[in-house]
Every structure is written in structure tokens, then in C-alpha cells.
Design a protein around this motif. Sequence first.
Motif, PDB file in Angstrom:
ATOM      1  N   VAL A  26       0.847  -1.204   0.000  1.00  0.00           N
ATOM      2  CA  VAL A  26       0.000   0.000   0.000  1.00  0.00           C
ATOM      3  C   VAL A  26       0.877   1.248   0.000  1.00  0.00           C
ATOM      4  N   ASP A  79       2.344   1.736  -3.477  1.00  0.00           N
ATOM      5  CA  ASP A  79       1.357   2.188  -4.452  1.00  0.00           C
ATOM      6  C   ASP A  79       0.981   3.651  -4.243  1.00  0.00           C
ATOM      7  N   LEU A  80       0.884   4.088  -2.993  1.00  0.00           N
ATOM      8  CA  LEU A  80       0.567   5.490  -2.728  1.00  0.00           C
ATOM      9  C   LEU A  80       1.695   6.404  -3.194  1.00  0.00           C
ATOM     10  N   VAL A 135      -3.224   4.299  -7.583  1.00  0.00           N
ATOM     11  CA  VAL A 135      -4.382   4.334  -6.685  1.00  0.00           C
ATOM     12  C   VAL A 135      -5.662   3.989  -7.445  1.00  0.00           C
ATOM     13  N   PRO A 136      -6.610   3.332  -6.756  1.00  0.00           N
ATOM     14  CA  PRO A 136      -6.449   2.794  -5.404  1.00  0.00           C
ATOM     15  C   PRO A 136      -5.422   1.676  -5.369  1.00  0.00           C
ATOM     16  N   PRO A 137      -4.746   1.483  -4.224  1.00  0.00           N
ATOM     17  CA  PRO A 137      -3.727   0.443  -4.128  1.00  0.00           C
ATOM     18  C   PRO A 137      -4.278  -0.931  -4.485  1.00  0.00           C
ATOM     19  N   PHE A 153      -6.708  -2.927  -2.385  1.00  0.00           N
ATOM     20  CA  PHE A 153      -8.125  -2.570  -2.328  1.00  0.00           C
ATOM     21  C   PHE A 153      -8.850  -2.847  -3.640  1.00  0.00           C
ATOM     22  N   GLN A 154      -8.121  -3.315  -4.620  1.00  0.00           N
ATOM     23  CA  GLN A 154      -8.740  -3.703  -5.873  1.00  0.00           C
ATOM     24  C   GLN A 154      -8.956  -5.209  -5.978  1.00  0.00           C
TER      25      GLN A 154
END
Length: 221
Positions: free
Chosen positions: A53, A56-57, A62-64, A67-68
Motif C-alpha cells: 500500500v 502504491d501510494l 491508486v487505489p492500491p 483494495f482492488q
Amino acid sequence: MTSQIFTPDVQQVLDLIGIFVFALSGGLLAVRKNLDIFGIAVLAEVTALGGGVFRDLVIGAVPPAAFQNMGYFFTPLVATLVVFFLHPEVQRINGTIQLLDAAGLGLFCVTGTAKAHDYGLGSVADIALGMLTAVGGGVARDLLAHELPSLLRWDRALYAVPALVGAGMVAVLIWLNALDGVTGTLAALVAFTLRMLALRYDWRAPRAWHRGSSSSGGESG
């Protein structure tokens, strides 16, 4: 994309295995801290997904990914239940967990470096984010548990260094245009082997060199 080193199905399986083992380590620390099931779940999730995370941020993905892909999110919850009900048994196979944890370290430092490169970062940033992908979750876990992060403790075997070496290998392979499934696996194996050797022989990073006090004769020790 260089981040797709392995086929999607293989990548998915490897990611889930790594996430599950990292989550177990987070859950076990929560048990040692006498946290409730919610606390176990939080530390499991953070340990398993925190590094990815963060990466990715930073790179703007995004979204990381966590969360996908709901498999990434729910796998630590499965580990939470395993630790909650079976933590004495899990503790007894600590050697196996360390083995798998080292494998996850190797995998994530490789894929993290490759993904950072795909978003246009330079080699130094690629290496840093590759290492942080592998160790960032453990740092977040320790901070939440009010402990000095393991990778900063002199009395713990090398952890970040193997990830740094693996990430550095990937950066070199990318520069040589030679990163593929075989060479990526080799880089992951190098990081894995270094971590296992560090555990076996208790390799540690050197501490600051102690000089003799100038007030006691002026000679260095």
C-alpha cells in the motif's frame, strides 16, 4: 510491463502465499501483546499489505492493489482466524513460517522494484520502494505494537539487507533489459537465501565503531 514478471495466475498465487505468511507473523505478535481479535486482524492486515500500500501510494497507483483485489484483503482475515484459534500450533511451526516469510521477502522485493520502475521512477527510488514493499508491513506492525521495528534492532538477524540486495539485482536487470521470469526468480532466490543464512548464522549489521575516550589516554579502541 516489467512488473508482470510471472504469469498472472502464478503471480496471484505467490502474492497470496506471501500475504498469508506475513499476516501470520502480524497475528502472532498481536497474540503476544494480548490483543483481542480485532487487534489481531489489524496487525495481520497491516503486516501483510502495508508495504504494498505504501509503495502504491508513493508511485500514484491508486487505489492500491490491496483494495482492488479482494483476495489480497481477505487473506489476512483468514490468517487472523488461524492465529486466533490455533496460535499454539502456529508457534510450533515457527521455523516453517520463517522459511515462508523469507520467500515472501524475496518475492515482494522483486515485484515491488519492478512495479516502481513501471511508474517512471529512477533506479535508486525503484530499489528503495522494492525494499519497502518487502519490509514496510513489518515496520508498521511493530510501530502499532509499540515496538522498535525489527529491522532497526541490532540484536535481530539481517532482514532489510537481503531485500535491498534483491531489489538492487532487479534494478540492474532492468538496466540490462534482462528482467524476466527466470532472472526475477533468481533475484528473489538470492534475497531468500541471504535471509535464511542470516537466520542460520545470526548475521547482523555492524554497529557504530566505539573509539576509546580521549580523556583516558587518547587512543582509539
